[in-house]
Design a protein around this motif. Structure first.
Motif, PDB file in Angstrom:
ATOM      1  N   THR A  37       5.186 -18.995   7.814  1.00 30.40           N
ATOM      2  CA  THR A  37       4.694 -20.266   7.310  1.00 30.40           C
ATOM      3  C   THR A  37       3.311 -20.541   6.912  1.00 30.40           C
ATOM      4  O   THR A  37       2.846 -21.170   5.945  1.00 30.40           O
ATOM      5  N   PRO A  38       2.330 -20.007   7.725  1.00 34.58           N
ATOM      6  CA  PRO A  38       0.766 -19.689   7.603  1.00 34.58           C
ATOM      7  C   PRO A  38       0.537 -19.015   6.104  1.00 34.58           C
ATOM      8  O   PRO A  38      -0.045 -19.689   5.298  1.00 34.58           O
ATOM      9  N   ALA A  39       1.450 -17.975   6.007  1.00 36.31           N
ATOM     10  CA  ALA A  39       1.151 -17.265   4.880  1.00 36.31           C
ATOM     11  C   ALA A  39       1.502 -17.937   3.674  1.00 36.31           C
ATOM     12  O   ALA A  39       0.867 -17.956   2.482  1.00 36.31           O
ATOM     13  N   LEU A  40       2.706 -18.762   3.689  1.00 36.01           N
ATOM     14  CA  LEU A  40       3.306 -19.557   2.290  1.00 36.01           C
ATOM     15  C   LEU A  40       2.251 -20.571   2.409  1.00 36.01           C
ATOM     16  O   LEU A  40       1.997 -21.069   1.073  1.00 36.01           O
ATOM     17  N   LYS A  41       1.686 -21.378   3.281  1.00 37.34           N
ATOM     18  CA  LYS A  41       0.832 -22.328   3.218  1.00 37.34           C
ATOM     19  C   LYS A  41      -0.570 -21.858   2.420  1.00 37.34           C
ATOM     20  O   LYS A  41      -1.135 -22.599   1.537  1.00 37.34           O
ATOM     21  N   PHE A  42      -1.084 -20.568   2.802  1.00 36.76           N
ATOM     22  CA  PHE A  42      -2.072 -20.175   2.166  1.00 36.76           C
ATOM     23  C   PHE A  42      -1.815 -19.590   0.521  1.00 36.76           C
ATOM     24  O   PHE A  42      -2.909 -20.178   0.083  1.00 36.76           O
ATOM     25  N   LYS A  62       7.164 -18.397  -1.971  1.00 32.55           N
ATOM     26  CA  LYS A  62       8.658 -18.312  -1.712  1.00 32.55           C
ATOM     27  C   LYS A  62       8.816 -17.445  -0.608  1.00 32.55           C
ATOM     28  O   LYS A  62       8.182 -16.330  -0.388  1.00 32.55           O
ATOM     29  N   LYS A  63       9.763 -17.612   0.286  1.00 32.28           N
ATOM     30  CA  LYS A  63      10.111 -16.852   1.379  1.00 32.28           C
ATOM     31  C   LYS A  63      10.447 -15.508   0.828  1.00 32.28           C
ATOM     32  O   LYS A  63      10.112 -14.400   1.590  1.00 32.28           O
ATOM     33  N   VAL A  64      11.273 -15.065  -0.053  1.00 29.33           N
ATOM     34  CA  VAL A  64      11.613 -13.936  -0.795  1.00 29.33           C
ATOM     35  C   VAL A  64      11.440 -14.002  -2.189  1.00 29.33           C
ATOM     36  O   VAL A  64      11.660 -14.944  -3.034  1.00 29.33           O
ATOM     37  N   GLY A  65      11.021 -12.867  -2.674  1.00 33.63           N
ATOM     38  CA  GLY A  65      10.585 -12.645  -4.198  1.00 33.63           C
ATOM     39  C   GLY A  65       9.566 -13.403  -4.659  1.00 33.63           C
ATOM     40  O   GLY A  65       9.313 -13.460  -5.807  1.00 33.63           O
ATOM     41  N   GLY A  66       8.551 -13.881  -3.697  1.00 35.71           N
ATOM     42  CA  GLY A  66       7.122 -14.539  -4.205  1.00 35.71           C
ATOM     43  C   GLY A  66       6.130 -13.586  -3.851  1.00 35.71           C
ATOM     44  O   GLY A  66       6.326 -12.409  -3.747  1.00 35.71           O
ATOM     45  N   SER A  67       4.910 -14.024  -3.658  1.00 37.96           N
ATOM     46  CA  SER A  67       3.619 -13.472  -3.329  1.00 37.96           C
ATOM     47  C   SER A  67       3.597 -12.886  -2.136  1.00 37.96           C
ATOM     48  O   SER A  67       2.949 -11.874  -1.782  1.00 37.96           O
ATOM     49  N   MET A  68       4.355 -13.256  -0.968  1.00 36.64           N
ATOM     50  CA  MET A  68       4.411 -12.551   0.348  1.00 36.64           C
ATOM     51  C   MET A  68       5.270 -11.365   0.229  1.00 36.64           C
ATOM     52  O   MET A  68       6.428 -11.685  -0.176  1.00 36.64           O
ATOM     53  N   MET A  69       4.627 -10.244   0.675  1.00 35.45           N
ATOM     54  CA  MET A  69       5.576  -9.072   0.774  1.00 35.45           C
ATOM     55  C   MET A  69       6.533  -9.095   1.865  1.00 35.45           C
ATOM     56  O   MET A  69       6.106  -9.774   2.955  1.00 35.45           O
ATOM     57  N   ARG A  70       7.755  -8.453   1.630  1.00 37.42           N
ATOM     58  CA  ARG A  70       8.664  -8.721   2.858  1.00 37.42           C
ATOM     59  C   ARG A  70       8.212  -7.923   3.959  1.00 37.42           C
ATOM     60  O   ARG A  70       7.468  -6.875   4.009  1.00 37.42           O
ATOM     61  N   PRO A  71       8.551  -8.457   5.169  1.00 41.88           N
ATOM     62  CA  PRO A  71       8.120  -7.810   6.421  1.00 41.88           C
ATOM     63  C   PRO A  71       8.841  -6.770   6.891  1.00 41.88           C
ATOM     64  O   PRO A  71       8.256  -5.715   7.484  1.00 41.88           O
ATOM     65  N   GLN A  72      10.114  -6.152   6.132  1.00 37.15           N
ATOM     66  CA  GLN A  72      10.592  -5.107   6.443  1.00 37.15           C
ATOM     67  C   GLN A  72      10.046  -3.818   5.672  1.00 37.15           C
ATOM     68  O   GLN A  72       9.672  -3.733   4.866  1.00 37.15           O
ATOM     69  N   GLY A  89       0.988  -8.878   3.941  1.00 31.00           N
ATOM     70  CA  GLY A  89       0.725  -8.672   2.541  1.00 31.00           C
ATOM     71  C   GLY A  89       0.779  -9.562   1.671  1.00 31.00           C
ATOM     72  O   GLY A  89       2.214 -10.089   1.636  1.00 31.00           O
ATOM     73  N   ILE A  90      -0.090 -10.127   1.027  1.00 34.89           N
ATOM     74  CA  ILE A  90      -0.028 -11.161  -0.045  1.00 34.89           C
ATOM     75  C   ILE A  90      -0.454 -10.608  -1.305  1.00 34.89           C
ATOM     76  O   ILE A  90      -1.703 -10.199  -1.390  1.00 34.89           O
ATOM     77  N   GLN A  91      -0.053 -10.527  -2.468  1.00 36.03           N
ATOM     78  CA  GLN A  91      -0.245 -10.250  -3.791  1.00 36.03           C
ATOM     79  C   GLN A  91      -0.045 -11.158  -4.810  1.00 36.03           C
ATOM     80  O   GLN A  91       1.007 -11.896  -5.084  1.00 36.03           O
ATOM     81  N   PHE A  92      -1.145 -11.689  -5.454  1.00 37.80           N
ATOM     82  CA  PHE A  92      -1.207 -12.576  -6.397  1.00 37.80           C
ATOM     83  C   PHE A  92      -1.230 -11.551  -7.729  1.00 37.80           C
ATOM     84  O   PHE A  92      -2.283 -11.101  -8.188  1.00 37.80           O
ATOM     85  N   ARG A  93       0.011 -11.125  -8.347  1.00 39.79           N
ATOM     86  CA  ARG A  93      -0.060 -10.217  -9.579  1.00 39.79           C
ATOM     87  C   ARG A  93       0.130 -10.748 -10.663  1.00 39.79           C
ATOM     88  O   ARG A  93       0.739 -11.821 -11.013  1.00 39.79           O
ATOM     89  N   HIS A  94      -0.260  -9.898 -11.576  1.00 40.55           N
ATOM     90  CA  HIS A  94       0.153 -10.266 -13.142  1.00 40.55           C
ATOM     91  C   HIS A  94       1.665 -10.628 -13.229  1.00 40.55           C
ATOM     92  O   HIS A  94       2.634  -9.905 -13.050  1.00 40.55           O
TER      93      HIS A  94
END
Length: 225
Positions: A37-42, A62-72, A89-94
């Motif tokens: 939740t903090p990562a998604l808020k960020f 988004k929880k899946v398929g967004g800018s936050m990388m999956r925990p697995q 891991g959070i990526q703002f990609r092209h």
């Protein structure tokens, strides 16, 4: 306020000691509250800043398929079979990139080190050759990007070849840069910075210093920026 707190790091620390599916499942609610939740808020708070840097960069909370990388972890080809990453891991990609190998901006949060990153990690051979050709033919803009990054405290890191890449002389003036297999600029962060009140603004300011590198890499890869 930063969405991340001391509890975010505490959870990651506990996960490193209890890195198994049963434990994670039993503590899923804590993971949601203190990490995801903090990562998604960020990501949401960063959206206007990322769009201001380039409308071609994506910030998707988004929880899946967004800018936050999956925990697995993908442990298929690794000796380490731990099921979960002990970092965020959070990526703002092209938007034209389909995976982590696209040009982008990156935030890494972990107890053993936090950092901001910008550039492209492990580009496939066609992209890598395009970047090398661009550095060979347009070295001045690349040098300008490096100066801008150095002035802001970033450092180019990543894998490098031992020998010159095929087709380049060992006396080439840009040889050290041409030998790179990753074009990533990194700046360390302290844990205190991550949960400081101005963390979102800090990230936006630091990423702004990477604009010249991002523009250059996108130009090399024939991507709009």
């Amino acid at each position: 306020m930063s969405p991340f707190t001391r509890q975010s790091f505490n959870f990651l620390n506990e996960l490193s000691v209890n890195n198994e599916r049963e434990w994670f499942k039993a503590n899923q609610a804590r993971y949601e509250d203190n990490v995801r939740t903090p990562a998604l808020k960020f990501i949401e708070a960063m959206q206007p800043h990322i769009t201001a840097l380039s409308p071609r960069l994506t910030a998707v909370p988004k929880k899946v398929g967004g800018s936050m990388m999956r925990p697995q972890r993908d442990s298929r080809f690794s000796k380490d079979k731990m099921p979960y990453k002990t970092n965020v891991g959070i990526q703002f990609r092209h938007f034209q990139g389909k995976d982590v190998h696209a040009p982008g901006l990156y935030l890494h949060i972990a107890n053993d080190g936090c950092f901001l990153g910008a550039g492209i990690w492990h580009p496939e051979s066609k992209a890598l050759n395009a970047i090398r050709t661009c550095i060979d033919e347009n070295p001045n803009s690349y040098k300008k990007a490096l100066r801008e990054l150095t002035a802001q405290g970033f450092e180019m890191q990543g894998s490098q070849l031992i020998r010159p890449p095929k087709g380049y002389d060992k006396a080439h003036p840009m040889l050290d840069e041409l030998k790179r297999k990753d074009f990533i600029a990194i700046k360390p962060l302290t844990i205190e910075q991550v949960y400081s009140a101005d963390f979102v603004e800090l990230c936006a300011q630091e990423f702004a210093a990477c604009q010249q590198l991002m523009r250059y890499l996108c130009f090399a890869l024939d991507l709009d920026y």
